[in-house]
Scaffold this motif. Structure first.
Motif, PDB file in Angstrom:
ATOM      1  N   THR A  35       0.843  -1.205   0.000  1.00  0.00           N
ATOM      2  CA  THR A  35       0.000   0.000   0.000  1.00  0.00           C
ATOM      3  C   THR A  35       0.877   1.254   0.000  1.00  0.00           C
ATOM      4  O   THR A  35       0.981   1.938  -1.012  1.00  0.00           O
ATOM      5  N   ARG A  58       3.289  12.355  15.739  1.00  0.00           N
ATOM      6  CA  ARG A  58       1.883  11.937  15.758  1.00  0.00           C
ATOM      7  C   ARG A  58       1.379  11.891  17.190  1.00  0.00           C
ATOM      8  O   ARG A  58       2.078  11.410  18.081  1.00  0.00           O
ATOM      9  N   PRO A  63      -4.227   5.355  17.290  1.00  0.00           N
ATOM     10  CA  PRO A  63      -3.805   3.950  17.314  1.00  0.00           C
ATOM     11  C   PRO A  63      -3.051   3.520  16.058  1.00  0.00           C
ATOM     12  O   PRO A  63      -3.221   4.097  14.985  1.00  0.00           O
ATOM     13  N   THR A 117      -9.857  -1.881  21.193  1.00  0.00           N
ATOM     14  CA  THR A 117      -9.878  -2.574  19.905  1.00  0.00           C
ATOM     15  C   THR A 117      -8.485  -2.509  19.285  1.00  0.00           C
ATOM     16  O   THR A 117      -7.674  -1.659  19.658  1.00  0.00           O
TER      17      THR A 117
HETATM   18  O1  TXA Z   1      -2.021   0.420   4.289  1.00  0.00           O
HETATM   19  C1  TXA Z   1      -1.938   0.741   5.470  1.00  0.00           C
HETATM   20  O2  TXA Z   1      -2.863   0.556   6.272  1.00  0.00           O
HETATM   21  C2  TXA Z   1      -0.635   1.385   5.934  1.00  0.00           C
HETATM   22  C3  TXA Z   1       0.491   0.353   5.833  1.00  0.00           C
HETATM   23  C4  TXA Z   1       1.785   0.843   6.399  1.00  0.00           C
HETATM   24  O3  TXA Z   1       0.093  -0.839   6.435  1.00  0.00           O
HETATM   25  N1  TXA Z   1      -0.759   1.876   7.268  1.00  0.00           N
HETATM   26  C5  TXA Z   1      -1.477   2.968   7.577  1.00  0.00           C
HETATM   27  O4  TXA Z   1      -1.369   3.324   8.911  1.00  0.00           O
HETATM   28  O5  TXA Z   1      -2.142   3.588   6.782  1.00  0.00           O
HETATM   29  P1  TXA Z   1      -1.877   4.723   9.483  1.00  0.00           P
HETATM   30  O6  TXA Z   1      -1.512   4.744  10.919  1.00  0.00           O
HETATM   31  O7  TXA Z   1      -1.358   5.804   8.654  1.00  0.00           O
HETATM   32  O8  TXA Z   1      -3.402   4.562   9.390  1.00  0.00           O
HETATM   33  C6  TXA Z   1      -4.001   3.543  10.163  1.00  0.00           C
HETATM   34  C7  TXA Z   1      -5.335   3.954  10.613  1.00  0.00           C
HETATM   35  C8  TXA Z   1      -5.260   5.171  11.483  1.00  0.00           C
HETATM   36  O9  TXA Z   1      -6.140   6.119  10.954  1.00  0.00           O
HETATM   37  C9  TXA Z   1      -5.720   4.709  12.826  1.00  0.00           C
HETATM   38  O10 TXA Z   1      -6.465   5.704  13.478  1.00  0.00           O
HETATM   39  C10 TXA Z   1      -6.564   3.500  12.464  1.00  0.00           C
HETATM   40  O11 TXA Z   1      -5.894   2.916  11.414  1.00  0.00           O
HETATM   41  N2  TXA Z   1      -6.637   2.582  13.585  1.00  0.00           N
HETATM   42  C11 TXA Z   1      -5.656   1.852  14.096  1.00  0.00           C
HETATM   43  N3  TXA Z   1      -6.084   1.194  15.200  1.00  0.00           N
HETATM   44  C12 TXA Z   1      -7.378   1.530  15.365  1.00  0.00           C
HETATM   45  C13 TXA Z   1      -8.368   1.217  16.328  1.00  0.00           C
HETATM   46  N4  TXA Z   1      -8.112   0.417  17.353  1.00  0.00           N
HETATM   47  N5  TXA Z   1      -9.600   1.781  16.197  1.00  0.00           N
HETATM   48  C14 TXA Z   1      -9.872   2.602  15.161  1.00  0.00           C
HETATM   49  N6  TXA Z   1      -8.958   2.946  14.226  1.00  0.00           N
HETATM   50  C15 TXA Z   1      -7.736   2.423  14.332  1.00  0.00           C
END
Ligand code: TXA
Ligand code: MG
Length: 330
Positions: A35, A58, A63, A117
């Motif tokens: 991605t 950040r 999360p 979660t």
């Molecule tokens: O494609 C992807 O998902 C990429 C690659 C590196 O794997 N990662 C990515 O991570 O886009 P990030 O942190 O930029 O976006 C992940 C999203 C964040 O918006 C975060 O808030 C959400 O996932 N997220 C993570 N854990 C969560 C949770 N427990 N509840 C709700 N949202 C969550």
């Protein structure tokens, strides 16, 4: 503190072993995924996780996604896993789909930003999977960009955002998909898409044989859920091609330089317009849109104008990211 950021090669076994050693020592390493590039750290090491938040600037209540090597590992991170997960995993993992599940009680609160979660996925990128297989833990990895900035799809993008702040980048070339994973919430009675991505609502529904929701507004802490995000430094607008043409012609004598990203034919030749044309095919467009935004942001233009994407279901993730790239928080 300024570190020397080392570039490691994704196709070199020694380099991957070095990435593993750095991760085991509690440091962060940027890794390629299908991605976007992720900024990885041991998801069980709180100090290492804090380095992700620090390098990206950040907020710590946002999360992180945990990446694991195999389905068998899911039960170490999540509890009360619904049976439907095995159907989803069989069809979409490894791949660009993140599942939101109930967090296992043993998992620390830092990785989930204090939530009960946990977001988890098995990535497809070979080098990243090799690294995961060499470790006996999962890797938390948000996109490897400074907070609110455009996600990186090449090692050079990571370098320009985080050089000096992280120990190493594993260079695996350009990401094959180019947009962040779909996030699917399985923690409530109805299955919901929280962030649009490469795995579409239709694709999930055709496998599950039930309809799922994709609310425009939800309250979950998904960065995709903030109004402004993924932003270039230059002021950016989303417009139809006709709007771009009329806007540019109105501003002709104001000595402004415009950067235009488009996929339809656009034949305005003027020395105050710099253009990047992308494919009108969804997969090729997605692969290059972040690169185009990074590139045009570095071209010294006064404003960036991006052509509105087609309003088809399969382009929803593109529209979502571009809306955030052009939004203001007020
Ligand atoms: O494609 C992807 O998902 C990429 C690659 C590196 O794997 N990662 C990515 O991570 O886009 P990030 O942190 O930029 O976006 C992940 C999203 C964040 O918006 C975060 O808030 C959400 O996932 N997220 C993570 N854990 C969560 C949770 N427990 N509840 C709700 N949202 C969550
Ligand atoms: Mg991100």
């Amino acid at each position: 503190m300024n570190k020397k950021t080392k570039i490691l090669k994704a196709d070199n076994q020694e380099d991957l072993l070095e990435a593993v050693r750095i991760l085991q020592s509690g440091e962060v390493v940027a890794v390629p995924t299908e991605t976007v590039y992720g900024l990885a750290a041991d998801a069980q090491n709180i100090q290492a996780l804090n380095k992700i938040f620090k390098a990206k600037n950040r907020p710590t209540n946002h999360p992180l996604i945990v990446h694991v090597a195999s389905f068998a590992e899911l039960s170490k991170w999540a509890k009360d896993i619904p049976p439907i997960v095995s159907v989803i995993a069989e069809n979409f993992w490894p791949g660009p789909l993140t599942l939101l599940l109930k967090k296992h009680d043993d998992v620390n609160d830092v990785v989930t930003g204090g939530l009960k979660t946990i977001a988890i996925r098995i990535p497809q990128n070979k080098a990243f999977l090799k690294i995961l297989n060499l470790l006996d833990t999962g890797l938390a990895a948000p996109s490897a960009n400074p907070y609110k900035r455009i996600s990186p799809t090449t090692a050079q993008h990571v370098m320009s955002g985080l050089s000096g702040k992280i120990d190493a980048i594993v260079d695996g070339g350009s990401c094959t998909i180019g947009l962040e994973s779909t996030i699917l919430d399985l923690t409530t009675d109805t299955i919901r898409i929280l962030r649009h991505g490469p795995i579409t609502k239709k694709m999930i529904e055709s496998v599950l044989k039930i309809s799922i929701e994709s609310p425009d507004i939800h309250l979950e802490k998904v960065s995709g859920n903030m109004k402004s995000h993924y932003q270039p430094y230059t002021k950016t607008f989303l417009m139809s091609l006709a709007e771009i043409e009329s806007y540019v012609s109105q501003q002709k004598n104001k000595e402004k330089v415009f950067g235009v990203i488009h996929y339809s034919n656009f034949d305005v030749s003027s020395n105050n317009i710099k253009t990047i044309q992308l494919s009108s095919k969804k997969a090729s467009y997605s692969k290059l849109i972040y690169s185009a935004l990074h590139q045009i942001d570095g071209m010294n233009v006064n404003e960036i104008l991006v052509e509105l994407p087609p309003s088809k279901d399969s382009w929803k993730d593109v529209l979502d990211r571009l809306s955030k790239a052009t939004a203001t928080d007020h």
